[in-house]
Design an enzyme around this catalytic site. Structure first.
Site, short mmCIF file in Angstrom:
data_model
loop_
_atom_site.label_atom_id
_atom_site.label_comp_id
_atom_site.label_asym_id
_atom_site.label_seq_id
_atom_site.Cartn_x
_atom_site.Cartn_y
_atom_site.Cartn_z
N ASP A 105 -6.78 1.40 -4.88
CA ASP A 105 -5.98 1.09 -3.69
C ASP A 105 -6.58 1.81 -2.49
OD1 ASP A 105 -3.99 0.66 -1.81
OD2 ASP A 105 -2.33 1.29 -3.06
N VAL A 156 1.95 -4.17 -6.62
CA VAL A 156 1.91 -4.94 -7.86
C VAL A 156 2.34 -4.09 -9.05
CG1 VAL A 156 0.15 -6.53 -6.99
CG2 VAL A 156 -0.56 -4.48 -8.21
P1 IMP Z 1 -5.24 5.16 -4.70
O1 IMP Z 1 -5.50 6.62 -4.82
O2 IMP Z 1 -4.48 4.81 -3.44
O3 IMP Z 1 -6.48 4.30 -4.89
O4 IMP Z 1 -4.19 4.76 -5.82
C1 IMP Z 1 -4.49 4.94 -7.14
C2 IMP Z 1 -3.27 4.92 -8.01
O5 IMP Z 1 -2.07 4.58 -7.32
C3 IMP Z 1 -3.45 3.88 -9.06
O6 IMP Z 1 -4.14 4.38 -10.17
C4 IMP Z 1 -2.03 3.48 -9.38
O7 IMP Z 1 -1.49 4.34 -10.37
C5 IMP Z 1 -1.29 3.69 -8.07
N1 IMP Z 1 -1.14 2.42 -7.34
C6 IMP Z 1 -1.81 2.02 -6.24
N2 IMP Z 1 -1.43 0.80 -5.85
C7 IMP Z 1 -0.49 0.40 -6.73
C8 IMP Z 1 0.30 -0.80 -6.87
O8 IMP Z 1 0.21 -1.78 -6.12
N3 IMP Z 1 1.18 -0.80 -7.92
C9 IMP Z 1 1.31 0.23 -8.78
N4 IMP Z 1 0.59 1.36 -8.70
C10 IMP Z 1 -0.30 1.44 -7.68
#
Ligand code: IMP
Ligand code: MG
Length: 182
Positions: A105, A156
């Site tokens: 994300d 999601v």
């Molecule tokens: P990032 O550090 O923002 O890339 O997010 C990483 C973590 O956030 C992922 O491994 C997920 O556990 C959680 N995450 C990010 N986006 C979503 C989503 O749309 N749904 C559920 N979990 C999410």
């Protein structure tokens, strides 16, 4: 056919689509890691479902281990704070490490993990993510070697992904209705 969960607005990827994506990724990894010393590291808890499917589609010897990091809490937006909640049990020095992630994300989690794991001197360090969210605005510069599929910038759930620890057991990936988290 699955009955749609009432909190899910619509399905993005159903069971059959997920299975073919994972099969394709497994074949790519099998081809690339022949004769190497592969260690899959899944990030708890969201990646466990993908990990379980992916490892069975990889036909070369491998080891698995798990890490837990926290960046989200129960909120739907990334906090930017990443901390290790559970560290690896095995030593990855000199081994071919592949991080298995459910979704990329903001990239904050992976950015932190890659930095942390590379300091342990693996022979190689790559990322396999099931979903890559098309984020508007800022995203950390991560270049995952294996990508299942892109998904829209919505919240999601399912196939391991949660909101406040729910929905992980849905067999499909779907968009959560905004009224559930707003
Ligand atoms: P990032 O550090 O923002 O890339 O997010 C990483 C973590 O956030 C992922 O491994 C997920 O556990 C959680 N995450 C990010 N986006 C979503 C989503 O749309 N749904 C559920 N979990 C999410
Ligand atoms: Mg999560």
């Amino acid at each position: 056919m699955d009955t749609l969960h009432p909190d899910v607005d619509h399905v993005l990827f159903d069971q059959a689509e997920i299975a073919s994506i994972v099969e394709r990724m497994g074949a790519e990894i099998t081809r690339d890691y022949e004769g190497r010393d592969l260690v899959l590291i899944a990030v708890l808890r969201g990646a466990v479902v993908f990990m379980g499917d992916l490892m069975r589609q990889i036909k070369v010897p491998l080891a698995i281990d798990f890490m837990a990091v926290s960046s989200y809490g129960a909120a739907a937006k990334s906090s930017g704070i990443v901390r290790i909640v559970k560290d690896l049990d095995i030593d990855i020095k000199g081994r071919d490490v592949l991080i298995v992630e459910d979704i990329l994300d903001s990239g904050l989690t992976l950015h932190y993990l890659m930095k942390n794991l590379s300091s342990r001197r693996p022979a190689s360090l790559e990322v396999a993510t099931f979903l890559w969210k098309d984020v508007r605005g800022k995203q950390a510069a991560i270049n995952p070697k294996y990508v299942g599929t892109h998904c829209p910038d919505d919240f999601v759930v399912g196939y391991g992904l949660d909101y406040a620890e729910r929905y992980r057991n849905l067999p499909y990936v779907g968009v959560l209705k905004p009224e559930v988290y707003s």
